[in-house]
Design a protein around this motif. Structure first.
Motif, PDB file in Angstrom:
ATOM      1  N   VAL A   1       0.853  -1.186   0.000  1.00  0.00           N
ATOM      2  CA  VAL A   1       0.000   0.000   0.000  1.00  0.00           C
ATOM      3  C   VAL A   1       0.891   1.239   0.000  1.00  0.00           C
ATOM      4  O   VAL A   1       1.836   1.309   0.787  1.00  0.00           O
ATOM      5  N   PRO A   2       0.604   2.224  -0.853  1.00  0.00           N
ATOM      6  CA  PRO A   2       1.410   3.453  -0.826  1.00  0.00           C
ATOM      7  C   PRO A   2       1.207   4.206   0.492  1.00  0.00           C
ATOM      8  O   PRO A   2       0.087   4.368   0.953  1.00  0.00           O
ATOM      9  N   PHE A   3       2.312   4.619   1.082  1.00  0.00           N
ATOM     10  CA  PHE A   3       2.274   5.454   2.281  1.00  0.00           C
ATOM     11  C   PHE A   3       2.870   6.793   1.899  1.00  0.00           C
ATOM     12  O   PHE A   3       3.980   6.870   1.387  1.00  0.00           O
ATOM     13  N   HIS A   4       2.103   7.837   2.126  1.00  0.00           N
ATOM     14  CA  HIS A   4       2.587   9.181   1.818  1.00  0.00           C
ATOM     15  C   HIS A   4       2.222  10.087   2.982  1.00  0.00           C
ATOM     16  O   HIS A   4       1.053  10.255   3.303  1.00  0.00           O
ATOM     17  N   SER A   5       3.222  10.619   3.589  1.00  0.00           N
ATOM     18  CA  SER A   5       3.023  11.558   4.684  1.00  0.00           C
ATOM     19  C   SER A   5       4.044  12.668   4.494  1.00  0.00           C
ATOM     20  O   SER A   5       5.089  12.455   3.877  1.00  0.00           O
ATOM     21  N   ALA A   6       3.750  13.829   5.013  1.00  0.00           N
ATOM     22  CA  ALA A   6       4.680  14.950   4.857  1.00  0.00           C
ATOM     23  C   ALA A   6       4.643  15.816   6.108  1.00  0.00           C
ATOM     24  O   ALA A   6       3.632  15.885   6.799  1.00  0.00           O
ATOM     25  N   ALA A   7       5.763  16.434   6.364  1.00  0.00           N
ATOM     26  CA  ALA A   7       5.859  17.386   7.473  1.00  0.00           C
ATOM     27  C   ALA A   7       6.667  18.581   6.980  1.00  0.00           C
ATOM     28  O   ALA A   7       7.527  18.453   6.114  1.00  0.00           O
ATOM     29  N   LYS A   8       6.371  19.729   7.555  1.00  0.00           N
ATOM     30  CA  LYS A   8       7.102  20.943   7.209  1.00  0.00           C
ATOM     31  C   LYS A   8       7.851  21.437   8.433  1.00  0.00           C
ATOM     32  O   LYS A   8       7.346  21.357   9.550  1.00  0.00           O
ATOM     33  N   LEU A   9       9.054  21.936   8.184  1.00  0.00           N
ATOM     34  CA  LEU A   9       9.903  22.459   9.239  1.00  0.00           C
ATOM     35  C   LEU A   9      10.429  23.817   8.787  1.00  0.00           C
ATOM     36  O   LEU A   9      11.012  23.935   7.706  1.00  0.00           O
ATOM     37  N   ARG A  10      10.224  24.828   9.601  1.00  0.00           N
ATOM     38  CA  ARG A  10      10.742  26.169   9.292  1.00  0.00           C
ATOM     39  C   ARG A  10      12.166  26.265   9.809  1.00  0.00           C
ATOM     40  O   ARG A  10      12.444  25.936  10.968  1.00  0.00           O
ATOM     41  N   ILE A  11      13.080  26.710   8.971  1.00  0.00           N
ATOM     42  CA  ILE A  11      14.493  26.869   9.313  1.00  0.00           C
ATOM     43  C   ILE A  11      14.831  28.348   9.185  1.00  0.00           C
ATOM     44  O   ILE A  11      14.699  28.928   8.103  1.00  0.00           O
ATOM     45  N   MET A  12      15.263  28.948  10.298  1.00  0.00           N
ATOM     46  CA  MET A  12      15.577  30.380  10.283  1.00  0.00           C
ATOM     47  C   MET A  12      16.920  30.625  10.941  1.00  0.00           C
ATOM     48  O   MET A  12      17.322  29.904  11.858  1.00  0.00           O
ATOM     49  N   ALA A  13      17.586  31.682  10.495  1.00  0.00           N
ATOM     50  CA  ALA A  13      18.831  32.123  11.131  1.00  0.00           C
ATOM     51  C   ALA A  13      18.519  32.587  12.548  1.00  0.00           C
ATOM     52  O   ALA A  13      17.420  33.074  12.825  1.00  0.00           O
ATOM     53  N   ALA A  14      19.488  32.447  13.443  1.00  0.00           N
ATOM     54  CA  ALA A  14      19.286  32.800  14.853  1.00  0.00           C
ATOM     55  C   ALA A  14      18.817  34.234  15.018  1.00  0.00           C
ATOM     56  O   ALA A  14      17.895  34.511  15.790  1.00  0.00           O
ATOM     57  N   ASP A  15      19.404  35.183  14.280  1.00  0.00           N
ATOM     58  CA  ASP A  15      19.000  36.583  14.442  1.00  0.00           C
ATOM     59  C   ASP A  15      17.582  36.822  13.931  1.00  0.00           C
ATOM     60  O   ASP A  15      16.851  37.653  14.446  1.00  0.00           O
ATOM     61  N   ALA A  16      17.147  36.058  12.936  1.00  0.00           N
ATOM     62  CA  ALA A  16      15.774  36.186  12.439  1.00  0.00           C
ATOM     63  C   ALA A  16      14.786  35.654  13.469  1.00  0.00           C
ATOM     64  O   ALA A  16      13.707  36.220  13.664  1.00  0.00           O
ATOM     65  N   VAL A  17      15.156  34.582  14.169  1.00  0.00           N
ATOM     66  CA  VAL A  17      14.298  34.020  15.207  1.00  0.00           C
ATOM     67  C   VAL A  17      14.128  35.025  16.330  1.00  0.00           C
ATOM     68  O   VAL A  17      13.026  35.250  16.830  1.00  0.00           O
ATOM     69  N   GLU A  18      15.223  35.673  16.727  1.00  0.00           N
ATOM     70  CA  GLU A  18      15.148  36.698  17.775  1.00  0.00           C
ATOM     71  C   GLU A  18      14.218  37.829  17.359  1.00  0.00           C
ATOM     72  O   GLU A  18      13.420  38.315  18.152  1.00  0.00           O
ATOM     73  N   HIS A  19      14.291  38.231  16.083  1.00  0.00           N
ATOM     74  CA  HIS A  19      13.435  39.305  15.586  1.00  0.00           C
ATOM     75  C   HIS A  19      11.965  38.897  15.660  1.00  0.00           C
ATOM     76  O   HIS A  19      11.116  39.674  16.090  1.00  0.00           O
ATOM     77  N   VAL A  20      11.653  37.658  15.245  1.00  0.00           N
ATOM     78  CA  VAL A  20      10.275  37.158  15.291  1.00  0.00           C
ATOM     79  C   VAL A  20       9.790  37.087  16.728  1.00  0.00           C
ATOM     80  O   VAL A  20       8.682  37.505  17.044  1.00  0.00           O
ATOM     81  N   GLU A  21      10.635  36.580  17.648  1.00  0.00           N
ATOM     82  CA  GLU A  21      10.240  36.480  19.052  1.00  0.00           C
ATOM     83  C   GLU A  21       9.998  37.857  19.650  1.00  0.00           C
ATOM     84  O   GLU A  21       9.044  38.068  20.389  1.00  0.00           O
ATOM     85  N   ASN A  22      10.848  38.825  19.331  1.00  0.00           N
ATOM     86  CA  ASN A  22      10.651  40.188  19.836  1.00  0.00           C
ATOM     87  C   ASN A  22       9.367  40.794  19.279  1.00  0.00           C
ATOM     88  O   ASN A  22       8.641  41.491  19.984  1.00  0.00           O
ATOM     89  N   SER A  23       9.066  40.534  18.015  1.00  0.00           N
ATOM     90  CA  SER A  23       7.833  41.033  17.413  1.00  0.00           C
ATOM     91  C   SER A  23       6.618  40.412  18.089  1.00  0.00           C
ATOM     92  O   SER A  23       5.628  41.081  18.345  1.00  0.00           O
TER      93      SER A  23
END
Length: 140
Positions: free
Chosen positions: A112-134
Motif C-alpha cells: 500500500v502506498p504510504f505518503h506523509s509529509a511534514a514541514k519544518l521552518r528553518i531560520m537564522a538565529a537573528d531572524a528568530v530573535e526578531h520574530v520572538e521580539n515582534s
C-alpha cells in the motif's frame, strides 16, 4: 521552527502507527536512501529538492514492523552548504520532508502506498530573535 546556526542540520523523523494493524515499513531502505526533502526559500519562493542516495532495491522487501501505537525513527541531514546556497543572505526556509514508501499492512500483499509529509521552518538565529521580539510586542 529550527534555528540555523551555520552548521549541518540533522532532522529527526518519527513515523507513528496510528492504525489498529501492524504496518511493515522499509526502514533500512529509506534510511540508506534518505527521505525526500524539498527546501523552499520563504522570501523568493525558490525551491530545491535535495538528492537522495542510492539504496539496494532488495531492501524494499525488508520491512520493520510497527505495532499499533508504536513508532520508528530515522534522520536526515541537510548540509550547511545547501542551506546557504538557497538562502545566502538571511536564512528563512521551509523544509518539506516526505518519508514516502510502499508499506505492508498485516503482512499482506499487495503493498500500500504510504505518503506523509511534514514541514519544518528553518531560520537564522537573528531572524528568530526578531520574530520572538515582534511576538512579545503583540502581547502588550
Amino acid at each position: 521552527m529550527c534555528v540555523f546556526s551555520g552548521e549541518n542540520l540533522t532532522i529527526d523523523i518519527i513515523i507513528k502507527n496510528t492504525s489498529t494493524e501492524d504496518i511493515g515499513y522499509p526502514l533500512e531502505f529509506v534510511t540508506q536512501r534518505g527521505p525526500s526533502i524539498k527546501l523552499i526559500d520563504n522570501k523568493s519562493g525558490k525551491e530545491r529538492p535535495l538528492r537522495t542516495n542510492l539504496a539496494p532495491r532488495r531492501l524494499l522487501e525488508e520491512f520493520t514492523i510497527i505495532k499499533p501505537g508504536d513508532s520508528i525513527a530515522l534522520d536526515a541531514i541537510i548540509s550547511q552548504h545547501t542551506i546557504l546556497a538557497l538562502s545566502p543572505e538571511q536564512v528563512d526556509l521551509t523544509a518539506e520532508v516526505v518519508p514516502a514508501a510502499d508499506i505492508q499492512v498485516n503482512g499482506d500483499r499487495p503493498l500500500v502506498p504510504f505518503h506523509s509529509a511534514a514541514k519544518l521552518r528553518i531560520m537564522a538565529a537573528d531572524a528568530v530573535e526578531h520574530v520572538e521580539n515582534s511576538d512579545r510586542g503583540l502581547e502588550k
